[in-house]
Motif scaffolding. Structure first.
Motif, PDB file in Angstrom:
ATOM      1  N   ALA A 391       1.112  -1.541   0.331  1.00  0.00           N
ATOM      2  CA  ALA A 391       0.051  -0.732   0.133  1.00  0.00           C
ATOM      3  C   ALA A 391       0.547   1.007   0.134  1.00  0.00           C
ATOM      4  CB  ALA A 391      -0.849   0.264   0.371  1.00  0.00           C
ATOM      5  N   ARG A 392       2.155   1.396   0.457  1.00  0.00           N
ATOM      6  CA  ARG A 392       2.990   2.348   0.718  1.00  0.00           C
ATOM      7  C   ARG A 392       3.806   1.968  -0.603  1.00  0.00           C
ATOM      8  NH1 ARG A 392       7.909   3.115   5.246  1.00  0.00           N
ATOM      9  NH2 ARG A 392       8.932   4.696   4.304  1.00  0.00           N
ATOM     10  N   TRP A 393       3.773   1.833  -1.384  1.00  0.00           N
ATOM     11  CA  TRP A 393       4.708   2.243  -2.637  1.00  0.00           C
ATOM     12  C   TRP A 393       3.723   2.265  -3.999  1.00  0.00           C
ATOM     13  CZ3 TRP A 393       6.421  -3.538  -1.690  1.00  0.00           C
ATOM     14  CH2 TRP A 393       5.115  -4.541  -2.669  1.00  0.00           C
ATOM     15  N   GLN A 394       2.103   1.709  -3.593  1.00  0.00           N
ATOM     16  CA  GLN A 394       1.447   1.933  -5.035  1.00  0.00           C
ATOM     17  C   GLN A 394       1.180   3.660  -5.229  1.00  0.00           C
ATOM     18  OE1 GLN A 394      -0.194  -0.650  -6.221  1.00  0.00           O
ATOM     19  NE2 GLN A 394      -0.759   1.322  -7.547  1.00  0.00           N
ATOM     20  N   LYS A 395       1.262   4.719  -4.767  1.00  0.00           N
ATOM     21  CA  LYS A 395       0.903   5.620  -5.610  1.00  0.00           C
ATOM     22  C   LYS A 395       1.941   6.560  -6.129  1.00  0.00           C
ATOM     23  CE  LYS A 395       0.981  10.539  -3.926  1.00  0.00           C
ATOM     24  NZ  LYS A 395       2.392  11.428  -4.883  1.00  0.00           N
ATOM     25  N   ARG A 396       3.168   5.515  -5.945  1.00  0.00           N
ATOM     26  CA  ARG A 396       4.646   6.360  -6.682  1.00  0.00           C
ATOM     27  C   ARG A 396       4.391   5.064  -7.730  1.00  0.00           C
ATOM     28  NH1 ARG A 396      10.540   5.755  -5.252  1.00  0.00           N
ATOM     29  NH2 ARG A 396      10.466   7.831  -7.096  1.00  0.00           N
ATOM     30  N   LEU A 397       3.676   4.007  -7.906  1.00  0.00           N
ATOM     31  CA  LEU A 397       3.694   3.021  -8.744  1.00  0.00           C
ATOM     32  C   LEU A 397       2.701   3.978  -9.692  1.00  0.00           C
ATOM     33  CD1 LEU A 397       4.351  -0.018  -9.750  1.00  0.00           C
ATOM     34  CD2 LEU A 397       2.498  -0.755  -8.616  1.00  0.00           C
ATOM     35  N   SER A 398       1.593   4.144  -8.726  1.00  0.00           N
ATOM     36  CA  SER A 398       0.360   4.518 -10.202  1.00  0.00           C
ATOM     37  C   SER A 398       1.328   5.562 -11.198  1.00  0.00           C
ATOM     38  CB  SER A 398      -0.477   5.451  -9.396  1.00  0.00           C
ATOM     39  OG  SER A 398      -1.183   4.336  -8.819  1.00  0.00           O
ATOM     40  N   LEU A 402       1.600   6.368 -15.630  1.00  0.00           N
ATOM     41  CA  LEU A 402       0.991   7.340 -15.852  1.00  0.00           C
ATOM     42  C   LEU A 402       2.006   7.902 -17.322  1.00  0.00           C
ATOM     43  CD1 LEU A 402      -1.164   8.959 -13.560  1.00  0.00           C
ATOM     44  CD2 LEU A 402      -1.940   7.742 -15.519  1.00  0.00           C
ATOM     45  N   ILE A 403       2.946   7.750 -16.000  1.00  0.00           N
ATOM     46  CA  ILE A 403       4.746   8.027 -17.086  1.00  0.00           C
ATOM     47  C   ILE A 403       4.952   7.015 -18.052  1.00  0.00           C
ATOM     48  CG2 ILE A 403       7.038   8.688 -17.463  1.00  0.00           C
ATOM     49  CD1 ILE A 403       6.433   9.295 -14.092  1.00  0.00           C
ATOM     50  N   ARG A 404       4.614   5.828 -18.056  1.00  0.00           N
ATOM     51  CA  ARG A 404       4.836   4.952 -18.919  1.00  0.00           C
ATOM     52  C   ARG A 404       3.719   4.315 -20.330  1.00  0.00           C
ATOM     53  NH1 ARG A 404       1.696   0.526 -18.268  1.00  0.00           N
ATOM     54  NH2 ARG A 404       2.602  -1.876 -18.997  1.00  0.00           N
ATOM     55  N   ARG A 405       2.585   5.455 -20.003  1.00  0.00           N
ATOM     56  CA  ARG A 405       1.741   4.749 -21.393  1.00  0.00           C
ATOM     57  C   ARG A 405       2.370   6.019 -22.314  1.00  0.00           C
ATOM     58  NH1 ARG A 405      -3.864   5.838 -18.204  1.00  0.00           N
ATOM     59  NH2 ARG A 405      -3.719   3.800 -16.541  1.00  0.00           N
TER      60      ARG A 405
END
Length: 411
Positions: A391-398, A402-405
């Motif tokens: 849950a802690r790493w999810q924000k930066r993963l999201s 977005l950048i990856r797309r």
């Protein structure tokens, strides 16, 4: 009457055959034949290297569908001059174990000079690039952030940008597919040669897409061309491509190894064997002081999706615990769609820490570089459950998703 009936039957057969042929043709049109970037370079985009002195960055995975090496293919291409070879970790022919450093030499097959990009020089020097008109990169990565070939590519792109030399990436499939993005994003202060940029641990991109992202997001500024594959889509794992699997490195023998590697490669940063020195590296996890049945039961009680753990006993022939009997588990992937290697790997490390707090140790700097931060290790030491870390790493993963797309080349 018989003549009319026979003519009717013949007409029906001809009509059926025509319909089947039309359907087959439509199917062939709808599903293009799978081709790699090296095929596209030599058959559709030869102008990128024709009449030029080529420097090739590759290793044993740089082959076409018929398993012919890029080195030979490019050396034989009309009007092309192969003048330099550059090798990543493990060497141009893949003969060297992890961490081994190799000096310059000549390739025994072609006589072309070979320069190592693992060791003293991580990027081609101006002297190495003397007389090179274009750099070509073709290496199969495995879909995990801490695989060093990604940063061999990035550093070579930097050198090409400085020298004003075009850089061509021949695209290859991500063995883990192109849909799943998992694990923490690297924090910049933990940048190293096993994680140079803030991307997810399982990044879900092809090497060509990653080159585009590196070039733009991290301001490399290379004159970059990606020669795309044909017939690949994001849902395809390596087994779906019809390609033979060539080992990207000595401890990556199968596509199944690549599937578990983003999580179980983290075991390298502990005093537990990650299975190096066995025929199943990263699938076998253990140590002399572990009770195999107890660990397997504890892990299976956690009901991790898509996987099952089996108690095993093994003796590594090299690396950690060389020649010593280890007890532990083999991770079996039952469903690759629901299996999360990062969560499974961290849960295994967490469980060993819980069961053997006196025996278990982190190699702190190495583990932190692999995971890309220090707080995951600290959370494990404080018995914080993996779901809370996730849950802690999810924000930066999201944010990374977005950048990856912006750089995805395939649907």
């Amino acid at each position: 009457m018989h003549s009319i009936a026979n003519r009717t039957i013949r007409s029906a057969v001809i009509l059926t055959a025509a319909v089947l042929a039309l359907a087959a043709s439509a199917s062939a049109t709808a599903v293009p034949k799978f081709e790699l970037g090296i095929h596209g370079l030599l058959h559709q985009q030869l102008g990128l290297i024709e009449g030029k002195n080529v420097g090739l960055i590759t290793n044993p995975t740089g082959v076409n569908r018929q398993l012919v090496s890029d080195i030979d293919l490019i050396a034989r291409a009309p009007g092309v001059h192969l003048v330099a070879l550059f090798s990543p970790e493990h060497g141009i022919r893949g003969a060297h174990q992890a961490g081994s450093q190799v000096g310059p030499y000549r390739d025994t097959q072609t006589g072309t000079p070979v320069y190592s990009l693992y060791g003293k020089n991580r990027e081609p020097t101006p002297q190495m690039l003397k007389g090179v008109d274009v750099l070509v990169f073709d290496i199969q990565p495995v879909g995990a952030r801490f695989y060093t070939y990604l940063y061999t590519m990035a550093d070579a792109m930097k050198a090409a940008a400085k020298a004003h030399i075009p850089f061509v990436v021949l695209d290859r499939p991500n063995p883990l597919g192109g849909l799943m993005v998992q694990g923490p994003v690297l924090e910049p202060e933990y940048a190293s040669f096993v994680g140079q940029y803030p991307i997810a641990l399982r990044y879900g991109m092809t090497v060509g897409e990653l080159a585009e992202l590196f070039n733009a997001e991290f301001h490399i500024g290379a004159d970059l061309t990606v020669v795309k594959m044909r017939g690949w889509n994001r849902s395809m794992y390596y087994a779906d491509t019809s390609l033979q699997f060539v080992m990207p490195s000595p401890n990556m023998p199968t596509p199944e190894t690549a599937l578990v590697y983003p999580g179980f490669g983290l075991v390298e940063g502990t005093n537990v064997s990650e299975g190096r020195g066995t025929t199943r590296p990263f699938e076998l996890i253990g140590a002399p002081w572990i009770d195999a049945a107890k660990l397997a039961a504890a892990l299976n009680e956690k009901h991790l999706p898509g996987t099952r753990f089996r108690p095993v006993h093994f003796t590594p022939t090299f690396s950690k615990y060389e020649g010593t009997l280890c007890n532990g588990v083999q991770v079996h992937v039952l469903d690759r769609q629901t299996f999360n290697p990062v969560v499974a790997g961290l849960t295994t490390i967490e469980t060993i820490h819980e069961l053997y707090p006196k025996e278990f140790e982190f190699k702190k700097a190495h583990f932190d570089n692999l995971i890309g931060n220090d707080w995951v290790r600290q959370d494990i030491e404080k018995d914080v459950p993996v779901p809370e870390m996730r849950a802690r790493w999810q924000k930066r993963l999201s944010e990374f998703e977005l950048i990856r797309r912006k750089y995805l080349l395939y649907h």
